[in-house]
Design a protein around this motif. Structure first.
Motif, PDB file in Angstrom:
ATOM      1  N   GLY A   1       0.497  -0.915   0.347  1.00 52.66           N
ATOM      2  CA  GLY A   1       0.128   0.232   0.070  1.00 52.66           C
ATOM      3  C   GLY A   1       0.730   1.181   0.130  1.00 52.66           C
ATOM      4  O   GLY A   1       1.847   1.304   0.413  1.00 52.66           O
ATOM      5  N   LEU A   2       0.247   2.420  -0.475  1.00 51.75           N
ATOM      6  CA  LEU A   2       1.179   3.646  -0.184  1.00 51.75           C
ATOM      7  C   LEU A   2      -0.677   4.754   0.587  1.00 51.75           C
ATOM      8  O   LEU A   2      -1.517   4.605   0.181  1.00 51.75           O
ATOM      9  N   ASP A   3      -0.084   5.648   0.376  1.00 53.55           N
ATOM     10  CA  ASP A   3      -0.950   6.345   1.998  1.00 53.55           C
ATOM     11  C   ASP A   3       0.091   8.020   2.462  1.00 53.55           C
ATOM     12  O   ASP A   3       1.056   7.505   2.503  1.00 53.55           O
ATOM     13  N   ASN A   4      -0.183   9.070   2.291  1.00 52.54           N
ATOM     14  CA  ASN A   4       0.763   9.981   2.221  1.00 52.54           C
ATOM     15  C   ASN A   4       0.231  10.660   3.514  1.00 52.54           C
ATOM     16  O   ASN A   4       1.360  11.573   3.688  1.00 52.54           O
ATOM     17  N   PHE A   5      -0.167  10.101   4.773  1.00 53.05           N
ATOM     18  CA  PHE A   5      -0.916  10.888   5.690  1.00 53.05           C
ATOM     19  C   PHE A   5      -0.697  11.618   6.371  1.00 53.05           C
ATOM     20  O   PHE A   5      -0.249  12.360   6.657  1.00 53.05           O
ATOM     21  N   ASN A   6      -1.593  12.253   5.585  1.00 52.97           N
ATOM     22  CA  ASN A   6      -1.591  14.220   5.553  1.00 52.97           C
ATOM     23  C   ASN A   6      -3.060  14.719   6.672  1.00 52.97           C
ATOM     24  O   ASN A   6      -3.362  13.811   7.595  1.00 52.97           O
ATOM     25  N   ASP A   7      -2.648  15.573   7.098  1.00 51.80           N
ATOM     26  CA  ASP A   7      -2.960  15.821   8.195  1.00 51.80           C
ATOM     27  C   ASP A   7      -4.310  16.887   7.309  1.00 51.80           C
ATOM     28  O   ASP A   7      -5.500  17.645   8.852  1.00 51.80           O
ATOM     29  N   TYR A   8      -5.430  16.029   6.524  1.00 47.33           N
ATOM     30  CA  TYR A   8      -6.854  16.836   6.462  1.00 47.33           C
ATOM     31  C   TYR A   8      -7.406  16.188   7.839  1.00 47.33           C
ATOM     32  O   TYR A   8      -8.408  17.107   7.814  1.00 47.33           O
ATOM     33  N   TYR A   9      -7.306  15.393   8.068  1.00 51.23           N
ATOM     34  CA  TYR A   9      -7.944  15.543  10.005  1.00 51.23           C
ATOM     35  C   TYR A   9      -6.411  14.351  10.090  1.00 51.23           C
ATOM     36  O   TYR A   9      -5.400  13.904   9.426  1.00 51.23           O
ATOM     37  N   ASP A  10      -7.107  14.010  11.593  1.00 49.17           N
ATOM     38  CA  ASP A  10      -5.927  14.093  12.164  1.00 49.17           C
ATOM     39  C   ASP A  10      -4.555  12.224  11.831  1.00 49.17           C
ATOM     40  O   ASP A  10      -5.768  11.795  11.911  1.00 49.17           O
ATOM     41  N   PRO A  11      -3.818  12.267  11.686  1.00 50.80           N
ATOM     42  CA  PRO A  11      -2.624  11.110  11.271  1.00 50.80           C
ATOM     43  C   PRO A  11      -2.652  10.280  12.445  1.00 50.80           C
ATOM     44  O   PRO A  11      -2.443   9.315  11.415  1.00 50.80           O
ATOM     45  N   GLN A  12      -3.501  10.857  13.586  1.00 42.73           N
ATOM     46  CA  GLN A  12      -2.909   9.607  14.772  1.00 42.73           C
ATOM     47  C   GLN A  12      -4.006   8.621  13.926  1.00 42.73           C
ATOM     48  O   GLN A  12      -3.880   7.184  13.983  1.00 42.73           O
ATOM     49  N   LEU A  13      -5.417   8.812  13.580  1.00 40.21           N
ATOM     50  CA  LEU A  13      -6.576   7.844  12.550  1.00 40.21           C
ATOM     51  C   LEU A  13      -6.141   6.475  12.180  1.00 40.21           C
ATOM     52  O   LEU A  13      -5.763   5.654  12.366  1.00 40.21           O
ATOM     53  N   LYS A  14      -5.187   7.714  11.369  1.00 45.64           N
ATOM     54  CA  LYS A  14      -4.448   6.748   9.558  1.00 45.64           C
ATOM     55  C   LYS A  14      -3.814   5.544  10.908  1.00 45.64           C
ATOM     56  O   LYS A  14      -3.802   4.378  10.219  1.00 45.64           O
ATOM     57  N   HIS A  15      -3.142   6.309  11.333  1.00 46.60           N
ATOM     58  CA  HIS A  15      -1.937   5.091  12.135  1.00 46.60           C
ATOM     59  C   HIS A  15      -2.395   4.079  12.849  1.00 46.60           C
ATOM     60  O   HIS A  15      -1.877   3.153  13.049  1.00 46.60           O
ATOM     61  N   ASP A  16      -3.426   4.414  13.371  1.00 46.11           N
ATOM     62  CA  ASP A  16      -4.326   3.425  14.872  1.00 46.11           C
ATOM     63  C   ASP A  16      -5.224   2.226  13.365  1.00 46.11           C
ATOM     64  O   ASP A  16      -5.375   1.093  13.907  1.00 46.11           O
ATOM     65  N   ARG A  17      -5.320   2.858  12.344  1.00 48.14           N
ATOM     66  CA  ARG A  17      -6.261   1.785  11.495  1.00 48.14           C
ATOM     67  C   ARG A  17      -5.182   1.119  11.269  1.00 48.14           C
ATOM     68  O   ARG A  17      -5.650  -0.177  10.817  1.00 48.14           O
TER      69      ARG A  17
END
Length: 344
Positions: free
Chosen positions: A29-45
Motif C-alpha cells: 500500500g501507499l498513503d501520504n498520511f496528510n493532515d486533512y484530518y488527524d493522522p493518528q487515526l490513519k496510523h491507528d487503522r
C-alpha cells in the motif's frame, strides 16, 4: 494476486487491505498520511490491520510525486491496482481547491501512467455519488448524464472517469470506476456525519443539521463496499463489441472500461438517520437546523443493478444494524463519556 492499494491508511483503504490479506493476496500500500484530518487515526487503522493479519508493506508516498509513483510501479509491478487514495471532502474543496487538483487529477494521472508502463490486469478506482450533481432523477443510474457537478471534488471524480476511459481506450487498461454512496462504519473519517454527529451527541454539544434535516442520503456500510471490491477484482471489464456510437451507453464502452454504483439503495432522511444514532447512543441530540450548504446535493439513491449483474452481490446491511456496529466501535475508540442530560 499482487495488489497495490492506494490510500491504504484511509477509511476504505484500511478495510480493503485487511480483506485482501485475509483472502491470501500479496498486498502493498501507499498513503501520504496528510493532515486533512488527524493522522493518528490513519496510523491507528494501520495498527488495527497489523494486529489481525500481521505486517504488510506500506510506503509513505504522495500521489502527486511523479518519480516516487513511477519507481513504486517499476519495483513492485502490481497485477491489480485498487486506487482509493484521493483528497476527500465536498466542502473542503471550496476552501483548498488546489489540493484536489494535485491529488485527484495529477495523482490519478500518475497511477494511470504506472498502469500504462507496467500493464495491470485490472485498475479499480474510487469515484463518487457526488458526480450526479444537479441530476435530481433518482435512483441514480450509471446510464444517467453526469455533466453538471456541484463541487470541484465532484468534478475531479468525473474527470477521473474520463481519464480512465482515455487510457483504457488507448492502452487497453481494464478500468472499473466505483461510485461510492455515503460510506460509513468503524474507522470512518471524522469529517463525515457519523463521527461528527456521534461526538456531538455524546458530548451534549450542538449538532448542525443542514437543509433542516430534510435531504436524503443512501448510506452504505463499509463491509458492503469491501465485498463489492473483492468480487470485482477478478472480473475486469471487457470491451463491449455492441457499443453503439450513435446511442452511447455512458456506463460501458468499446474500451475495457466500466462504471458501477455501490450504494445501499434505501435512502434515509437525515432526521431519521439522526434518530437511529440517538437510539444507539442512548441520548437525544441538541440540533441546530441550517440551510443547505453550497456543493451539497439534495438526495442520493443508488441503482446498483449493474453491480449485482456483474458480481451477484449488492449492498445488504441495513442502516440500523450498521449504525449499531459503528457506535460500538465509536464508544471504544474515542472513549467519550455521555454528557449528563435527559436520555432519549
Amino acid at each position: 494476486m499482487k495488489i497495490l492499494v492506494t490510500g491504504a491508511a484511509g477509511f476504505i483503504g484500511a478495510h480493503c487491505v485487511l480483506r485482501l490479506l485475509r483472502d491470501g493476496h500479496e498486498v502493498f500500500g501507499l498513503d501520504n498520511f496528510n493532515d486533512y484530518y488527524d493522522p493518528q487515526l490513519k496510523h491507528d487503522r494501520v495498527r488495527w490491520v497489523q494486529e489481525q493479519v500481521g505486517d504488510f508493506q506500506l510506503s509513505t508516498i504522495d500521489l502527486a510525486d511523479v518519480e516516487a509513483i513511477a519507481a513504486l510501479f517499476a519495483r513492485e509491478k502490481p497485477e491489480v491496482v485498487i486506487h482509493l487514495g484521493a483528497q476527500a471532502g465536498v466542502r473542503y474543496s471550496l476552501e483548498n481547491p488546489r489540493a484536489y487538483v494535485d491529488s485527484n487529477l495529477s495523482g490519478f494521472l500518475n497511477i494511470l501512467e504506472g498502469c500504462r508502463n507496467h500493464p495491470v490486469k485490472h485498475l479499480i478506482y474510487a469515484s463518487s455519488s457526488s458526480v450526479y450533481g444537479a441530476n435530481h432523477h433518482t435512483p441514480y443510474s450509471v446510464q444517467h448524464n453526469v455533466d453538471h457537478p456541484l463541487s470541484l471534488y465532484a468534478a475531479t471524480k468525473k474527470s477521473n472517469e474520463l481519464m480512465a476511459h482515455s487510457y483504457s481506450y488507448l492502452f487497453g487498461i481494464p478500468c472499473s470506476g466505483l461510485r461510492f454512496f455515503t460510506v460509513y462504519g468503524p474507522w470512518g473519517r471524522p469529517d463525515m456525519s457519523p463521527i461528527q454527529f456521534a461526538r456531538a451527541i455524546a458530548e451534549g454539544s450542538p449538532l448542525k443539521l443542514f437543509n433542516y434535516g430534510e435531504h436524503q442520503r443512501d448510506f452504505t456500510y463499509i463491509d458492503d463496499i469491501i465485498e463489492s471490491i473483492a468480487r470485482l477484482i477478478d472480473r475486469p471489464p471487457q470491451a463491449d463489441v455492441d457499443w453503439d456510437r450513435q446511442q452511447p451507453d455512458p456506463a460501458t464502452s468499446m474500451a475495457p472500461w466500466r462504471l458501477y454504483n455501490i450504494g445501499g439503495q434505501h435512502p434515509v432522511e437525515l432526521k431519521d438517520y439522526l434518530a437511529l444514532l440517538e437510539k444507539h447512543l442512548g441520548r437525544k441530540a441538541r440540533v441546530e437546523l441550517l440551510p443547505l450548504q453550497p456543493g451539497d446535493v439534495l438526495n442520493t439513491c443508488a441503482d446498483a443493478s449493474d453491480l449485482a449483474h456483474a458480481t451477484g452481490f449488492q449492498p445488504r446491511i441495513e442502516l440500523d444494524e450498521g449504525l449499531g456496529r459503528f457506535v460500538a466501535w465509536f464508544r471504544t475508540y474515542y472513549s467519550l463519556p455521555i454528557a449528563n442530560a435527559a436520555r432519549g
